[in-house]
Write a protein that holds these residues in place. Structure first.
Motif, PDB file in Angstrom:
ATOM      1  N   TYR A   1     -27.685  25.063 -17.808  1.00  0.00           N
ATOM      2  CA  TYR A   1     -28.384  23.793 -17.600  1.00  0.00           C
ATOM      3  C   TYR A   1     -28.469  23.359 -16.129  1.00  0.00           C
ATOM      4  O   TYR A   1     -29.006  22.307 -15.824  1.00  0.00           O
ATOM      5  CB  TYR A   1     -27.671  22.679 -18.366  1.00  0.00           C
ATOM      6  CG  TYR A   1     -26.239  22.456 -17.926  1.00  0.00           C
ATOM      7  CD1 TYR A   1     -25.916  21.597 -16.883  1.00  0.00           C
ATOM      8  CD2 TYR A   1     -25.199  23.129 -18.544  1.00  0.00           C
ATOM      9  CE1 TYR A   1     -24.602  21.411 -16.475  1.00  0.00           C
ATOM     10  CE2 TYR A   1     -23.889  22.950 -18.151  1.00  0.00           C
ATOM     11  CZ  TYR A   1     -23.592  22.090 -17.118  1.00  0.00           C
ATOM     12  OH  TYR A   1     -22.300  21.924 -16.714  1.00  0.00           O
TER      13      TYR A   1
ATOM     14  N   SER B   1     -28.060  23.964 -27.218  1.00  0.00           N
ATOM     15  CA  SER B   1     -28.708  22.717 -26.830  1.00  0.00           C
ATOM     16  C   SER B   1     -27.735  21.697 -26.231  1.00  0.00           C
ATOM     17  O   SER B   1     -28.146  20.615 -25.842  1.00  0.00           O
ATOM     18  CB  SER B   1     -29.454  22.100 -28.014  1.00  0.00           C
ATOM     19  OG  SER B   1     -28.613  21.962 -29.127  1.00  0.00           O
ATOM     20  N   SER B   2     -26.468  22.016 -26.143  1.00  0.00           N
ATOM     21  CA  SER B   2     -25.546  21.127 -25.444  1.00  0.00           C
ATOM     22  C   SER B   2     -25.434  21.492 -23.973  1.00  0.00           C
ATOM     23  O   SER B   2     -24.876  20.728 -23.185  1.00  0.00           O
ATOM     24  CB  SER B   2     -24.160  21.202 -26.083  1.00  0.00           C
ATOM     25  OG  SER B   2     -23.482  22.376 -25.692  1.00  0.00           O
ATOM     26  N   ARG B   3     -25.949  22.643 -23.572  1.00  0.00           N
ATOM     27  CA  ARG B   3     -25.757  23.115 -22.208  1.00  0.00           C
ATOM     28  C   ARG B   3     -26.866  24.053 -21.772  1.00  0.00           C
ATOM     29  O   ARG B   3     -26.674  24.928 -20.956  1.00  0.00           O
ATOM     30  CB  ARG B   3     -24.416  23.827 -22.107  1.00  0.00           C
ATOM     31  CG  ARG B   3     -24.298  25.045 -22.993  1.00  0.00           C
ATOM     32  CD  ARG B   3     -22.899  25.567 -23.107  1.00  0.00           C
ATOM     33  NE  ARG B   3     -22.062  24.573 -23.741  1.00  0.00           N
ATOM     34  CZ  ARG B   3     -20.740  24.682 -23.887  1.00  0.00           C
ATOM     35  NH1 ARG B   3     -20.127  25.729 -23.429  1.00  0.00           N
ATOM     36  NH2 ARG B   3     -20.047  23.748 -24.492  1.00  0.00           N
TER      37      ARG B   3
ATOM     38  N   PHE C   1     -23.026  23.230 -31.789  1.00  0.00           N
ATOM     39  CA  PHE C   1     -23.146  22.419 -30.579  1.00  0.00           C
ATOM     40  C   PHE C   1     -24.436  21.609 -30.601  1.00  0.00           C
ATOM     41  O   PHE C   1     -25.519  22.151 -30.812  1.00  0.00           O
ATOM     42  CB  PHE C   1     -23.134  23.302 -29.336  1.00  0.00           C
ATOM     43  CG  PHE C   1     -21.826  24.002 -29.106  1.00  0.00           C
ATOM     44  CD1 PHE C   1     -20.652  23.526 -29.642  1.00  0.00           C
ATOM     45  CD2 PHE C   1     -21.770  25.146 -28.336  1.00  0.00           C
ATOM     46  CE1 PHE C   1     -19.448  24.165 -29.432  1.00  0.00           C
ATOM     47  CE2 PHE C   1     -20.567  25.794 -28.116  1.00  0.00           C
ATOM     48  CZ  PHE C   1     -19.400  25.306 -28.658  1.00  0.00           C
ATOM     49  N   ALA C   2     -24.294  20.314 -30.343  1.00  0.00           N
ATOM     50  CA  ALA C   2     -25.457  19.430 -30.334  1.00  0.00           C
ATOM     51  C   ALA C   2     -25.802  19.012 -28.913  1.00  0.00           C
ATOM     52  O   ALA C   2     -24.980  19.099 -28.009  1.00  0.00           O
ATOM     53  CB  ALA C   2     -25.169  18.191 -31.182  1.00  0.00           C
ATOM     54  N   GLY C   3     -27.014  18.529 -28.741  1.00  0.00           N
ATOM     55  CA  GLY C   3     -27.424  18.025 -27.443  1.00  0.00           C
ATOM     56  C   GLY C   3     -28.914  18.137 -27.268  1.00  0.00           C
ATOM     57  O   GLY C   3     -29.617  18.630 -28.149  1.00  0.00           O
ATOM     58  N   THR C   4     -29.382  17.675 -26.145  1.00  0.00           N
ATOM     59  CA  THR C   4     -30.810  17.732 -25.864  1.00  0.00           C
ATOM     60  C   THR C   4     -31.108  18.504 -24.581  1.00  0.00           C
ATOM     61  O   THR C   4     -32.174  18.373 -24.011  1.00  0.00           O
ATOM     62  CB  THR C   4     -31.395  16.314 -25.754  1.00  0.00           C
ATOM     63  OG1 THR C   4     -30.653  15.580 -24.772  1.00  0.00           O
ATOM     64  CG2 THR C   4     -31.323  15.584 -27.078  1.00  0.00           C
ATOM     65  N   MET C   5     -30.142  19.324 -24.151  1.00  0.00           N
ATOM     66  CA  MET C   5     -30.413  20.230 -23.032  1.00  0.00           C
ATOM     67  C   MET C   5     -30.791  21.582 -23.640  1.00  0.00           C
ATOM     68  O   MET C   5     -29.936  22.429 -23.913  1.00  0.00           O
ATOM     69  CB  MET C   5     -29.177  20.340 -22.127  1.00  0.00           C
ATOM     70  CG  MET C   5     -28.920  19.074 -21.332  1.00  0.00           C
ATOM     71  SD  MET C   5     -27.673  19.257 -20.052  1.00  0.00           S
ATOM     72  CE  MET C   5     -26.203  19.162 -21.030  1.00  0.00           C
ATOM     73  N   TYR C   6     -32.085  21.736 -23.876  1.00  0.00           N
ATOM     74  CA  TYR C   6     -32.534  22.889 -24.647  1.00  0.00           C
ATOM     75  C   TYR C   6     -32.682  24.128 -23.761  1.00  0.00           C
ATOM     76  O   TYR C   6     -33.235  24.050 -22.652  1.00  0.00           O
ATOM     77  CB  TYR C   6     -33.873  22.576 -25.312  1.00  0.00           C
ATOM     78  CG  TYR C   6     -33.829  21.371 -26.234  1.00  0.00           C
ATOM     79  CD1 TYR C   6     -32.782  21.216 -27.143  1.00  0.00           C
ATOM     80  CD2 TYR C   6     -34.813  20.395 -26.193  1.00  0.00           C
ATOM     81  CE1 TYR C   6     -32.728  20.117 -27.990  1.00  0.00           C
ATOM     82  CE2 TYR C   6     -34.771  19.299 -27.037  1.00  0.00           C
ATOM     83  CZ  TYR C   6     -33.716  19.165 -27.929  1.00  0.00           C
ATOM     84  OH  TYR C   6     -33.669  18.080 -28.754  1.00  0.00           O
TER      85      TYR C   6
ATOM     86  N   PHE D   1     -35.898  28.924 -28.278  1.00  0.00           N
ATOM     87  CA  PHE D   1     -35.342  27.713 -28.877  1.00  0.00           C
ATOM     88  C   PHE D   1     -36.239  27.103 -29.946  1.00  0.00           C
ATOM     89  O   PHE D   1     -35.762  26.686 -30.999  1.00  0.00           O
ATOM     90  CB  PHE D   1     -35.033  26.659 -27.815  1.00  0.00           C
ATOM     91  CG  PHE D   1     -34.350  25.460 -28.414  1.00  0.00           C
ATOM     92  CD1 PHE D   1     -33.027  25.518 -28.788  1.00  0.00           C
ATOM     93  CD2 PHE D   1     -35.055  24.293 -28.671  1.00  0.00           C
ATOM     94  CE1 PHE D   1     -32.399  24.438 -29.398  1.00  0.00           C
ATOM     95  CE2 PHE D   1     -34.446  23.200 -29.274  1.00  0.00           C
ATOM     96  CZ  PHE D   1     -33.104  23.278 -29.630  1.00  0.00           C
TER      97      PHE D   1
END
Lengths: 580, 297
Positions: free
Chosen positions: A383, A432-434, A465-470, A499
């Motif tokens: 990221y 998507s968390s990193r 792992f969750a997140g919006t850094m795809y 992704f």
């Protein structure tokens, strides 16, 4: 014993199932040894079509055309860019810059004495602060020194051949947050490093050994660094054990040469280093004037664990030495303009992991041999966004070439408890968390033996792992890749995932990529734009396209997988009387 | 291959229930959908995204408008135990007023995910159960999902099409936290989650946090917590974090135990000086409630 896979003829590969009984990965080594004795049964045989069944290790007279044979011409343009081999410095003339070993260790000595650790650490750190080169050398029969938390700033630490520098097992000497050595606490910053590196042109060189003693019980405790790490495995937690060698932000021109590293409590080498003046000058001048100006790792050996048993009789295995990555550029901060060449790595986690949490760019990885481990990896952090002095923003991991690499899952016995992840090949992993940019990555001339994940390109390597850094996986090339089977009964897997439809991977080019014994269910692809050819891709017909994977098939040559040659790699000596 | 349609899964045992409870994706009795869904071009126009900042595209999504509590994805199937169904993202904008219902952007019905009507998710989120390594957001770019929770070979997610609640911020400098506890600052009503630990903690954001009863922050609208990342949760543990235990003061750790075990058996740094009290967990089930303290090592 020769150990080659010849170039095949016009025959289609056939599934080789010569073993009649399932064999766990943990037993591979034993069967490897048996096969080595059996000899010819595993050799190439031109009378049998599609022979992909290769065991043993190479002899002296390797076929120079095979990957792994160590011929410089293997990598063509990459070899043209490689710098000459580094050299050892001149021996210091000032006696204050010579640190002499003060105890004897040998194969019968399980763990060295810790009585003088504080004084010896002061002695070494004082010398490193005063001398441009500090040489640790034997003193008569004394061949070992035990120290803790070494500070190396703009100097060279030279461990002479025959000498082992041991990391103290006393967690109180690495204390950072109060949790160093405390069992069950998920605090990745708990301990200071064994060797902290700062400044300009620091170097760690020599024919000696640095041993982190990761599998030995800590002073005052009945558990080891690795047992602390294993205690957090169920939650995928991150123990704060000391890093063996950790470069701090701002290092330039780091050199790691020839040294042998054993048994790091956690990561072996975390590299953040750039050319002097940074990657780019304020006026935009590229300071990468030659490959390796940013950092060079050349001719080192990592073997972890280095013994089958620890001093308590506990079986050591790659799986047991959790989170012991080999060489990780970019883990702490930016790493650019690097060379990682002629190294041998066998460990309990990623052999090499290019960490894009900041920015990694311009790295040549050539002529390396890997044993067991989690792979030649990129990620999982990708990221990064880094602004150079000229005001430009750079992202993730880019401009990397890996060439002439062997990954041999049969290189050592692994003991019971080995997991599938201990036998990985090539990995580009994020989630998507990193996630972030991975672009212009070339994997060329790579041979693997008995790995489970031959090629893994995953944007959700752990889908929890969750997140919006795809993750954004862009241009990648896999060229002249061959995964051969010796005796692994686990079908190798290929994963090629982007992704989402909005962030597809690609273009991903596969040219002469042959994975022996692969079956239709072992190929996964989603959200990716794949270009196949002109060399054969033997699983082309197995690539699923239902989840937005597109395949442009330009294969014109389906006859010639790349030949392989697997050299013998260092492996722990089993106790007397043991059969391997 | 035999294809069979089964009902959505019911809770798969107490351990599973407790695990997902810790992470906010528990299960409860579903309500039968009331209403219908139809394709809606007005909603369709709101679906999709731009590809690499370029041309807008629907990316395989179809717009629906629904009346009542109906959803386009509320009839998933399980084929030999593998979930299969649509993944739908609720849209913030109404569907044009034609039905007075809700708008959804949905995938085809062939994803390996099933809408889970019995999931208990936080406000504004709803559940999916998926097989494999691809998260729901990959199939439906309009969706955002929380941390996944393993569930007998499948993964449970809580998702939203309108964005997740703002999370917590790790505050290492929170002075009131003793060694071994991590400080957090959260919007009132929000508990720290594993994913709030951030991307820079390599391999460390997959664990859950045990947090105490919140303490009101000096910053209006926020609470502070000193949380503990437990090493493991014994698989036979029946005790879950419960920040609503009556009489448990801010800063102390509340637990609800469904079995005979006690919190300190599962979470070694915990000491529970008082005996458990029969009551009801925050999930609404009968439980023995404890109020405990973290004992610094």
């Amino acid at each position: 014993m020769p150990n080659r896979t010849g170039r095949r003829g016009d025959h289609e590969p056939e599934l080789i199932t010569k073993q009649t009984h399932p064999i766990s990965p943990g037993l591979l080594g034993i069967f490897w040894a048996a096969s080595a004795v059996a000899g010819a049964a595993c050799d190439k045989n031109n009378d049998i079509a599609a022979v992909t069944y290769t065991c043993g290790t190479s002899g002296v007279a390797s076929d120079p055309t095979l990957i792994g044979a160590g011929v410089m011409a293997d990598c063509g343009d990459v070899d043209m860019q490689l710098p000459p081999e580094p050299m050892l410095p001149a021996t210091p003339t000032d006696p204050a810059c010579i640190i002499k070993a003060n105890q004897v260790t040998d194969e019968t000595t399980w763990i060295p004495d810790e009585t003088n650790v504080i004084a010896d650490t002061t002695r070494l750190n004082t010398a490193l602060a005063a001398c441009p080169v500090v040489k640790v050398q034997a003193d008569g029969t004394n061949n070992s020194l035990v120290v803790a938390h070494v500070i190396l700033t703009s100097a060279t630490l030279w461990i002479d051949g025959g000498v082992t520098l041991y990391a103290s097992r006393d967690p109180s000497l690495y204390q950072s947050t109060g949790n160093c050595g405390v069992l069950g606490v998920n605090d990745s910053a708990a301990c200071n490093d064994f060797i902290t590196v700062n400044g300009a042109s620091p170097a760690i060189v020599g024919d000696g050994i640095i041993d982190g003693q990761g599998g030995e019980p800590l002073v005052g405790h009945d558990y080891s660094w690795w047992q602390m790490s294993d205690a957090l495995q169920n939650i995928d937690g991150s123990i704060g054990n000391p890093t063996l060698i950790n470069l701090k932000t701002g290092v330039t021109g780091f050199l790691l040469y020839k040294i042998t590293l054993h048994n790091s409590p956690k990561f072996h080498v975390k590299i953040t280093s750039t050319p002097a003046g940074g990657a780019f000058a304020a006026d935009g001048t590229d300071n990468c004037t030659a490959a390796g100006v940013g950092f060079t790792v050349w001719g080192i050996t990592i073997l972890t664990p280095s013994r089958w048993l620890n001093s308590q009789g506990l079986l050591m295995s790659p799986h047991f030495s959790r989170n012991t990555d080999g060489v990780d550029p970019g883990e702490t901060s930016v790493a650019t303009c690097g060379v990682i060449a002629h190294n041998t790595i066998s460990t309990g986690d990623d052999h090499i992991a290019l960490k894009g949490g900041h920015w990694v760019s311009g790295v040549l990885i050539a002529h390396n041999h890997f044993g067991t481990g989690h792979g030649m990896s990129i990620g999982s952090e990708t990221y990064g966004a880094f602004t150079t002095l000229d005001g430009k923003v750079h992202y993730g991991v880019e401009n990397v070439t890996v060439c002439d690499l062997t990954i041999d899952a049969d290189s050592r016995p692994v003991g019971q408890g080995a997991s599938s992840g201990d036998f990985n090949g090539i990995r580009v992993k994020s989630d998507s968390s990193r996630g972030g940019m991975v672009n212009n990555i070339n994997f060329r001339n790579i041979c693997m033996r008995d790995v489970n994940n031959a090629i893994l390109m995953s944007t959700a390597y752990n889908p929890l792992f969750a997140g919006t850094m795809y993750p954004m996986f862009k241009t990648m090339l896999f060229q002249n890749i061959h995964d051969v089977t010796c005796m692994n009964v686990v079908a190798p897997v290929v994963t090629l995932n982007g992704f989402s439809p909005a962030l597809p991977a690609g273009p991903i080019t596969l040219d002469d990529v042959v994975v022996d014994n692969i079956g239709p269910a072992a190929v996964e692809s989603a959200f990716a734009n794949l270009v196949l050819g002109p060399g054969n891709v033997n699983f082309a017909g197995f690539i699923p396209t239902a989840n937005d994977a597109t395949v442009s098939n330009k294969i014109t040559d389906d006859t010639s997988p790349t030949g392989c040659d697997f050299p013998a790699l260092p492996a722990p000596q089993p106790p007397p009387g043991w059969l391997r | 291959m035999t294809t069979s349609t089964e009902n959505p899964p019911v809770p798969r045992g107490l351990a599973s229930l407790l695990l997902v409870g810790l992470l906010g994706a528990c299960t409860t009795t579903p309500l039968a959908p009331n209403g219908t869904c139809v394709e809606d071009l007005t909603v369709q126009a709101t679906c999709g995204a731009t590809i690499d900042g370029g041309t807008p595209a629907s990316l395989g999504l179809t717009g629906y408008s629904c009346t009542g509590t109906a959803r386009p994805d509320d009839h998933p199937s399980y084929v030999q135990g593998v979930p299969q169904g649509m993944i739908c993202a609720d849209q913030a904008t109404p569907d044009g007023g034609t039905s007075g219902g809700s708008g959804y952007c949905c995938t085809t019905p062939t994803t390996p995910c099933a809408y889970n009507p019995v999931a208990i998710c936080g406000a504004g989120t709803y559940g999916y159960q998926c097989q494999g390594s691809i998260r729901p957001e990959s199939f439906n770019v309009e969706l955002t999902c929380e941390q996944g929770v393993p569930d007998n070979g499948l993964i449970d997610y809580c998702c939203s099409g309108t964005g997740l609640t703002a999370g917590c911020q790790e505050k290492d400098t929170l002075a009131s936290c003793v060694a071994g506890l991590t400080g957090w600052l959260c919007p009132t009503g929000v508990l720290p989650r594993g994913e709030d630990l951030g991307a820079n903690k390599s391999r460390a954001d997959n664990y859950f946090l045990l947090c105490p009863v919140p303490t009101a922050s000096l910053q209006t609208g926020y609470d502070t917590f000193c949380c503990y990342p437990p090493a493991t949760t014994p698989p036979n543990s029946t005790c879950i974090q419960d920040t609503t235990v009556p009489g448990c003061a801010p800063g102390r750790f509340g637990f609800a135990c469904y079995g005979d075990d006690k919190p300190e058996q599962s979470y070694l740094p915990m000491t529970c000086p008082d005996p458990g009290v029969p009551g009801t967990s925050y999930q609404g089930y009968p439980a023995t409630l404890y109020c405990c303290d973290f004992m610094a090592g």
